[in-house]
Design a protein around this motif. Structure first.
Motif: not given
Lengths: 439, 477
Positions: A108, A110, A61, A53-56, A58
């Motif tokens: 998911t 989140t 996280k 999930d590297r694009e998102n 932060t």
């Protein structure tokens, strides 16, 4: 001096020798400690999902996951310090959670983050429950209180429940949806244990003359509970309650005829329910032939089967499958999602972890000197076992779907909280095996 | 205490039994069932989105027709997502189909090839991890854009507004054109989906050429004629006295407008489309012989084709009585055929009795440039060249004797059919034809739904235009 020479010797190892020593390291010292193995699993698994999930990505996280790793490690160390009981329970739960949260975050993100928060909350409750149980005596005498608690949960649910995923059993508290039935399960186990072992609660009161009807009263109360779950369309909880109930009849040495009678009664009830409730008919039809309506009624289970078959024995690899195609993949259908990307073998691993957890629960039950906690440990273990078997059997289409969660693995606050409370109870039962409540 | 523990152990053993049962079942599922399940047991594969959600990673191949026109291609939208573009809108839709919602037509039946999904082997899974497979195979079709457009336009301009035309090379089985009207625009299927699905009347998604099941009417007499000629020893005489009506099995059968043909042989029976002739001789042959001939024509039998299709129906069912044998013999019984199937019947007569396997995908070209070409294949040896040529000659007489399909200078063999569906005013109009009769290069089947005009008048001219176009374009040379 000796240390120095040892270090020099290590440097002299050839590449080949070092390579060969990798395997031997596994069985030596540190890595044999399950807490360390768990730590490595978490580092690799969480690292993989974060990379996936590297694009998102932060920093927040990353910190959440680092915090989880630290909390798990510390919690498992603390358990060994504060109790003399079974320190594998929390390890197994942490491992199950780690597998679950890896998949949840991958589907998911989140929900994955929320799940870690639920987990930390659950850990806190685990210790809270443990200390509360440890701090007071006379838990076996609170029969009426457990009963009132159970009914209170039902009444709150009936008054405030909302409809969610086909069942009327979700209560919204401060914006959090919660399934009170999860708490009812634990209270019911306590109720059974105290009801069977303590008849003081009827003695000396006006109700004493009803003492001879005690067994019938027990059945009546249990069936009222099971019936209430039916009304809430919560089939899973109904089956779980019935399982615990039948086990209690068996263990507390009820007449074989009564046990048989109860099973027959349940079968008649199930058949009657089939004809009365359309949603039960639907569940049954889907189980018999999901392909009859693959686009609508059978959709969920068929997507589950597709996921199971897509994975093969070793899985597609994390991030390389498409578990997001399964409806409610993070909660009810977490198992096929795990199998798709991590393989049938990991699925078997999850089953084995549950089997070990249940085995330890039963071991605790058998070693426990107090009959009350003996049954509490047994009841909690049966709860874990039946939930895992029902849910995994359901998504494999071995039995009809009941729509419950897998303890520690599925996404969901109420499941996580109640599972950790149960685990706290079990932890207490294990640590007080030679306790002061010998009967 | 010990008693408790004994019972607890029993409960535990039971639970372990259940856990191990699940573990064993998972192994069994993976080994024995997983493969069938993942394809939805062959039937419900479209629900397994794992087969069709890859589209952004793999570029579906391009489809060309025989003239190198792009029929379907993959383009990128402004968001960088792949989508399928159909440059000819509704013209090629009956063949290409659409690719959303599980797909239809070639987009569905050649989905695996277009996406370059190889057969599942353990090694192919490994390869997927290593090799970057981002392009599918291209297809080259046997169809000709001009023929396809003519066919669609012809159908559009009929009064019936519903029907199908199939044109093929009788010697190879290659399909030149396959029209089904009304059609749809595959570029707009997604946006018009609800509307399209709701309109049962037009049924635009149905490929009438392969999925439309029609009563054949008199075109079926060609099949019966084959049976008669193959079994001349089982009929009293090939020449009968046709009095305009005949009673068979208690049912009175009459010719169109009660026409009295008197002395009738097979040629005259086909030219005049005599029901009495075929009914009488069919009743003499019996159902078993007729069923076998129909079977050889692959009517009511499964065969492989490049597009999704429905099976025709052989009307000579078990226990059929004489009256029904008689009506079935001239195409008015339980027999149901697809236009493709009738084009194959015509091709068989035009190809000296050999039925060729029909095909529409001529070549599959891999991203590396490897070409897999479809080789023509005999599907069924229906009858002898002598019998086929005799029927073909009789059919030439049919067209010469005042048919709307007559073309000056070209020998056309043909047969009309007017199949009653509800009453005399509600008919499916048929025409099958092949040309040039001496060395046929095209066979065509035309059907117009609920036309009520009569096969020769309504469908005949369509067959004629198709033949003219094929010959002008030099097809089959």
């Amino acid at each position: 001096m000796r240390i120095k020479s040892k270090a020099r010797k290590k440097q002299k190892l050839s590449l080949k020798e070092r390579f060969l020593s990798i395997g031997t390291n596994l069985t030596s010292g540190k890595l044999r400690d399950p807490a360390t193995l768990l730590l490595w699993f978490q580092i690799f698994a969480f690292g993989l999902v974060l990379a996936n999930d590297r694009e998102n990505f932060t920093l927040k996280k990353l910190l959440v996951f680092v915090a989880v790793i630290v909390v798990v490690y510390v919690a498992n160390k603390v358990v060994t310090k504060i109790t003399d009981g079974d320190n594998y329970l929390l390890l197994i739960a942490s491992m199950l959670f780690s597998i679950g949260v890896t998949m949840i975050y991958r589907i998911t993100p989140t929900e994955g983050i929320k799940q870690t928060i639920w987990f930390i909350g659950g850990l806190v409750l685990f210790f809270v429950v443990y200390f509360i149980l440890k701090s007071f005596r006379g838990w076996e005498n609170l029969t009426i209180l457990y009963l009132i608690g159970c009914f209170a949960m039902f009444i709150i649910t009936l008054l405030f429940a909302g409809y969610n995923k086909g069942a009327y059993n979700w209560v919204s508290i401060f914006g959090f949806s919660f399934q009170l039935s999860e708490i009812t399960k634990i209270l019911y186990v306590f109720f059974i244990a105290s009801y069977q072992l303590n008849d003081k609660f009827l003695r000396g009161t006006k109700l004493e003359k009803y003492l001879k009807y005690k067994d019938y009263l027990y059945m009546l109360i249990s069936y009222i509970f099971i019936g209430m779950f039916f009304l809430q369309r919560d089939l899973g909880s109904a089956v779980i309650f019935f399982s615990v109930y039948i086990v209690s009849l068996f263990v507390f040495d009820y007449d074989k005829k009564i046990i048989a009678g109860n099973i027959i009664l349940a079968l008649i009830g199930a058949v009657a329910a089939y004809f009365i409730f359309p949603h039960i008919q639907t569940r049954f039809e889907i189980w018999i032939d999901p392909w009859a309506d693959p686009g609508y009624k059978g959709y969920q289970i068929i997507q589950s089967l597709f996921a199971l078959s897509a994975g093969g024995f070793f899985g597609t690899g994390l991030g390389l499958g498409q578990p997001n195609l399964i409806p409610i993949a993070t909660s009810d259908f977490i198992f096929p999602a795990i199998v798709e990307e991590m393989g049938i073998f990991t699925g078997m691993g999850v089953l084995m972890l549950f089997m070990i957890l249940v085995y330890r629960g039963f071991k605790i039950s058998m070693e426990q000197q107090s009959n009350f906690f003996k049954f509490v440990a047994l009841g909690i273990s049966v709860l874990f076992a039946v939930q895992a078997i029902l849910m995994i059997g359901g998504v494999l289409k071995v039995i009809p779907m009941t729509g419950i969660t897998i303890p520690f693995v599925s996404y969901g606050g109420s499941s996580m909280v109640s599972s950790f409370m149960s685990l706290g109870v079990l932890q207490y039962c294990s640590s007080d095996i030679k306790g002061r409540m010998v009967d | 205490m010990e008693k408790f523990n004994k019972k607890i152990l029993i409960v535990f053993s039971f639970l372990v039994f259940l856990f191990l049962g699940l573990v064993l079942y998972m192994t069994y599922f993976q080994i024995a069932k997983a493969k069938d399940v993942s394809t939805g047991y062959g039937k419900y594969g479209q629900y397994n989105k794992r087969y069709w959600v890859d589209e952004n990673k793999v570029k579906r191949g391009t489809v060309y027709d025989s003239q190198n026109n792009i029929v379907v291609e993959t383009l990128k939208d402004s968001n960088g997502n792949n989508y399928r573009n159909f440059p000819f809108d509704d013209i090629y839709a009956p063949i290409t189909g659409y690719s959303i919602n599980g797909g239809s037509g070639l987009e569905k039946s050649f989905g695996k090839q277009l996406l370059n999904i190889k057969e599942d082997t353990p090694l192919s899974d490994l390869k997927k991890l290593v090799e970057k497979q981002d392009e599918g195979n291209n297809l080259v079709l046997t169809t000709n854009y001009k023929m396809q457009k003519v066919a669609m336009d012809l159908l559009e301009n009929t009064e019936a507004k519903k029907g199908s035309i199939v044109a093929m090379n009788p010697k190879t089985g290659a399909i030149y054109a396959m029209a089904s009207y009304p059609s749809f625009n595959p570029n707009k299927v997604a946006e018009n989906w609800d509307e399209i699905i709701a309109d049962n009347e037009s049924a635009v998604l149905l490929n009438r050429a392969t999925q439309g099941l029609y009563v054949p009417g008199s075109v079926f007499k060609v099949v019966t004629a084959t049976s008669i000629l193959e079994n001349t020893d089982k009929v009293e005489s090939l020449v009968i006295k046709d009095e305009g009506k005949i009673k068979i099995g208690g049912l009175e059968i009459s010719n169109i407008e009660n026409m009295v043909n008197n002395r009738t042989d097979l040629e005259k029976a086909l030219v005049k489309s005599s029901n009495v002739y075929f009914a009488k001789l069919a009743a003499e042959l019996g159902a078993d012989i007729l069923r076998e001939t129909v079977d050889k024509y692959y009517i009511g039998k499964e065969f492989e084709f490049d597009l999704p299709m429905y099976k025709s129906k052989n009307g000579y069912v078990d226990g059929i009585d004489d009256a029904n044998i008689a009506t079935t013999s001239f195409g008015q019984g339980d027999t149901l055929v697809t236009p493709l199937n009738m084009a194959m019947v015509m091709s068989t007569i035009a190809n000296e009795g050999k039925m060729m396997q029909p095909f529409i995908v001529d070549q599959i070209i891999s991203p590396d440039g490897d070409i897999t070409k479809t080789e023509p294949k005999v599907l069924s040896e229906v009858t002898t060249p002598e019998i086929a040529n005799e029927i073909l000659g009789d059919m030439v007489s049919v067209v010469r004797d005042g048919s709307k399909a007559y073309i000056r200078g070209i020998k056309v063999a043909g047969k009309s059919g007017t199949a009653e569906i509800k009453n005399k005013d509600s008919t499916n109009d048929w025409f099958i034809a092949a040309a040039p009769a001496d060395d046929p290069t095209i066979a065509v089947a035309v059907v117009l739904e609920d036309s009520g005009i009569g096969g020769d008048k309504s469908a005949g001219p369509l067959a004629k235009v198709m033949i003219q176009n094929a010959i002008n374009n030099g097809l089959g040379q």
